[in-house]
Structures are given as C-alpha cells and as structure tokens.
Design an enzyme around this catalytic site. Structure first.
Site, PDB file in Angstrom:
ATOM      1  N   GLU A  69      -4.678   4.131   6.373  1.00 49.08           N
ATOM      2  CA  GLU A  69      -4.238   4.027   4.930  1.00 49.08           C
ATOM      3  C   GLU A  69      -4.463   5.146   4.150  1.00 49.08           C
ATOM      4  OE1 GLU A  69      -5.790   1.175   1.252  1.00 49.08           O
ATOM      5  OE2 GLU A  69      -5.612   0.339   3.266  1.00 49.08           O
TER       6      GLU A  69
ATOM      7  N   ARG B 256       0.934  -1.030  -0.053  1.00 54.69           N
ATOM      8  CA  ARG B 256      -0.095  -0.046  -0.029  1.00 54.69           C
ATOM      9  C   ARG B 256       0.803   1.350   0.007  1.00 54.69           C
ATOM     10  NH1 ARG B 256      -2.366  -3.447  -1.288  1.00 54.69           N
ATOM     11  NH2 ARG B 256      -4.188  -4.405  -0.530  1.00 54.69           N
TER      12      ARG B 256
ATOM     13  N   SER C 251     -11.006   0.983   3.187  1.00 53.95           N
ATOM     14  CA  SER C 251     -10.360   0.441   4.640  1.00 53.95           C
ATOM     15  C   SER C 251      -9.573   1.489   5.413  1.00 53.95           C
ATOM     16  CB  SER C 251      -9.528  -0.507   4.369  1.00 53.95           C
ATOM     17  OG  SER C 251     -10.174  -1.630   3.828  1.00 53.95           O
TER      18      SER C 251
END
Length: 346
Positions: free
Chosen positions: A338, A158, A235
């Site tokens: 995130e 990520r 998320s």
C-alpha cells in the site's frame, strides 16, 4: 522561496523512521512557496506530507524533496476547503468538534490532507471518495493550477489517477460534510459492535470518533513515539481483490489448507479478501520477526510492518518479501504494498 537544505535524513520525516538522505530538501509553508519550490525542483522530485505512506530506500533520494507544510481550512455551511499540508487528524478532530459529520471514521489516520485523495484513504467503512467534491491541483506539465472534480480523480480502492506520479500536485481539498452532528451511516461490523448499534445507523460524530480511535489504538495504528508498534506505514499490504472468474479456484486452494469460511467482501471487479487473514493463515503471526529482530509484524496487527529500532529499510523489505512470498506460495494470492516505495522495491 523557502530555503533549501542539503543531505536531510528522510528517516526523520517518515513514520517508519527509515530512509536515507535527500540531496535537497525544501519546506513550503504557503501555497506560493510550494509552487515556487516545485517549479524550481527539476527532476527527480519527491513530495512529502506526513511521511506516513512512504518507504524510502537506505540510499535516500537523489533529488529534491518538497515537504508540504501548508495549513488551515475554511468552513462554509456543510462545505470545507482545507490546505494540502494540514495534519489530517487535527482537521478531522476540528470537524467533529464543529458538529460536521462524515470524516469521523477516518480519525487517527496519520499524514496530511493532501495525501488523502491520492491514496483514496479509507478505514472502518468510509473512504475519502465518499465526501470529497474537488481539489485544486498544480499540473507540472502545463504549469497551470486547475480544479479537478471527484469524478476526474478516478477513485478506486486505495488509489486515484494521482497515485504514483508527481505530475499533479494537490494544493487544496474540498469536502461536503453533514451539518447535523451525526456520523455517516456505520458500515463496518467491528465498529458497529463497539458502538452497540446496527449497521446503517448513525451516531453522534464524537461517539464515532472515540470508538474509532480506541479500535485503532488497540491495533497500534495511532502514532505514539514510545510504542514501536506504531513505527510503521500503517497497513503495509492492501486487501487483494480477486476477479470473479478466478475466485472459485482461489477459494478451492485456500480450502485445501484452511478449514472454515474465508472472509470476503464485494468489490469492483471481483471479491476482496482479507490480507491480514491470509497472512496469519500463511503462518505469520503478530510479532513475527524479520532480520535480526530489527523489524517485525506489529504485535497488535499483522498488516503493519514495524521498525523495532535500529532497522534499515532493507530489513523491512526483506520481511515484506517473506510475507508476500509466503502468502503467494500457500494460497496463490499475491499481496501488493500500500505505501509508496521510493528508491527501493520488493
């Protein structure tokens, strides 16, 4: 150059529907407009695509926001070049329709194409790094446009070398896809069960896309203006990676309060744990409310923090802190956000 607006409310441009005003706001619909806007912006500057990975503070952004609205793609055999401002899921749907495989497991993800290499977007066993070959990038430090290979982007879980900086601005992205009409090998157990296949098998791209969209809708992860469970940034926390040297201690602490196996997956530099599993075992169930019920964990998926209407960014951050601190206090694992936090922090 595109016209400059003032005091544009950023809540109107993020999927969380949160965020105060921008001092200046420019929409760039061509690469030339984008380069001109960036060169004229000065500091501070914020690049905006689909707004699906941003948490903007209530006081907004005291600088120039450049919304990247370039569109379109060009297919050459199994290679495709696509503009940074192109809506991601529209692009994925078109590739599936053309019989080009590889991106189908990334169906339903909101946002723009240009954001995907920055975040190394991934889902259901696939990530952008698997398929991206290169990007065209404007380097604000040198004033030059250059091509960057996948290796130069430093992809990891990520993230990439572009995350957290506006020094490099994505203009175009290139992918190498599969021209046989079949998906990438199915690597995610939940998706394999839904499709009725074994891990590693390939299926028609349209079948994989349909299954992924169904799974995402069931978790409130496909945008729907009428469903507050989708008023989120997806998320909110990444799955934590525990270094090998610390794993035994972490698992022992978890075992003190939770019986049974702990979901864990191989990862570079350690073992990846499930953030959703940790959140739920720390006592935060689906729908857990934040301040005044104006925000909550999604009623469908504990990893999504949602705006229930009338919320402020600080309401969302208060809920995020409660969840983060609860997991850390119970298990000794610190969850990391995130999305990018703009003029706000945890």
């Amino acid at each position: 150059m595109a016209p400059v607006e003032t005091q544009t409310v950023l809540a109107e441009h993020t999927t969380l529907r949160l965020g105060g005003p921008a001092r200046a706001f420019v929409v760039a619909e061509t690469t030339e407009e984008l380069l001109a806007a960036v060169r004229a912006a000065g500091e501070p500057m914020l690049l905006l695509g689909g707004g699906s990975n941003l948490v903007v503070g209530d006081s907004g952004f005291d600088g120039t926001v450049v919304k990247i609205a370039t569109r379109g793609w060009r297919v050459d055999g199994d290679s495709v070049e696509v503009a940074a401002g192109q809506n991601w899921d529209e692009f994925v749907a078109a590739m599936v329709a053309e019989g080009l495989g590889g991106l189908e497991c990334l169906s339903g993800i909101p946002g723009s194409v240009g954001a995907t290499p920055i975040q190394n977007v991934g889902a259901y066993g696939c990530e952008v790094a698997d398929l991206l070959t290169s990007i065209d990038c404007y380097d604000r430090r040198t004033g030059e446009v250059r091509e960057m290979s996948a290796d130069e982007l430093g992809f990891a879980y990520r993230t990439s070398v572009l995350k957290g900086t506006d020094a490099g601005i994505v203009l175009d992205v290139r992918f190498r896809l599969r021209a046989d009409g079949l998906s990438a090998p199915i690597r995610y157990a939940e998706l394999a069960r839904t499709l009725g296949v074994e891990l590693g098998e390939r299926v028609p791209t349209a079948d994989a896309r349909k299954a992924v969209l169904a799974l995402r809708r069931g978790k409130g992860m496909v945008l729907d203006a009428g469903d507050h469970d989708t008023w989120s940034a997806g998320s909110f926390f990444t799955n934590p990676i525990v270094p090998d040297a610390e794993l035994a201690g972490v698992l022992a602490r978890i075992a003190e309060v939770v019986e049974g196996p702990v979901p864990q997956y191989p990862a570079d530099g350690g073992v990846k744990l499930s953030a959703a599993w940790l959140i739920e075992r720390a006592g935060f169930g689906k729908g857990h409310p934040g301040p005044g019920g104006r925000v909550s964990l999604s009623s469908k998926h504990t990893l999504a923090l949602t705006n229930r209407g009338g919320a402020k960014t600080e309401d969302l951050l208060a809920l995020a802190r409660e969840v983060r601190d609860g997991v850390r206090d119970r298990f000794g694992v610190t969850l990391r956000p995130e999305p990018l936090l703009i003029n706000c922090s945890l």
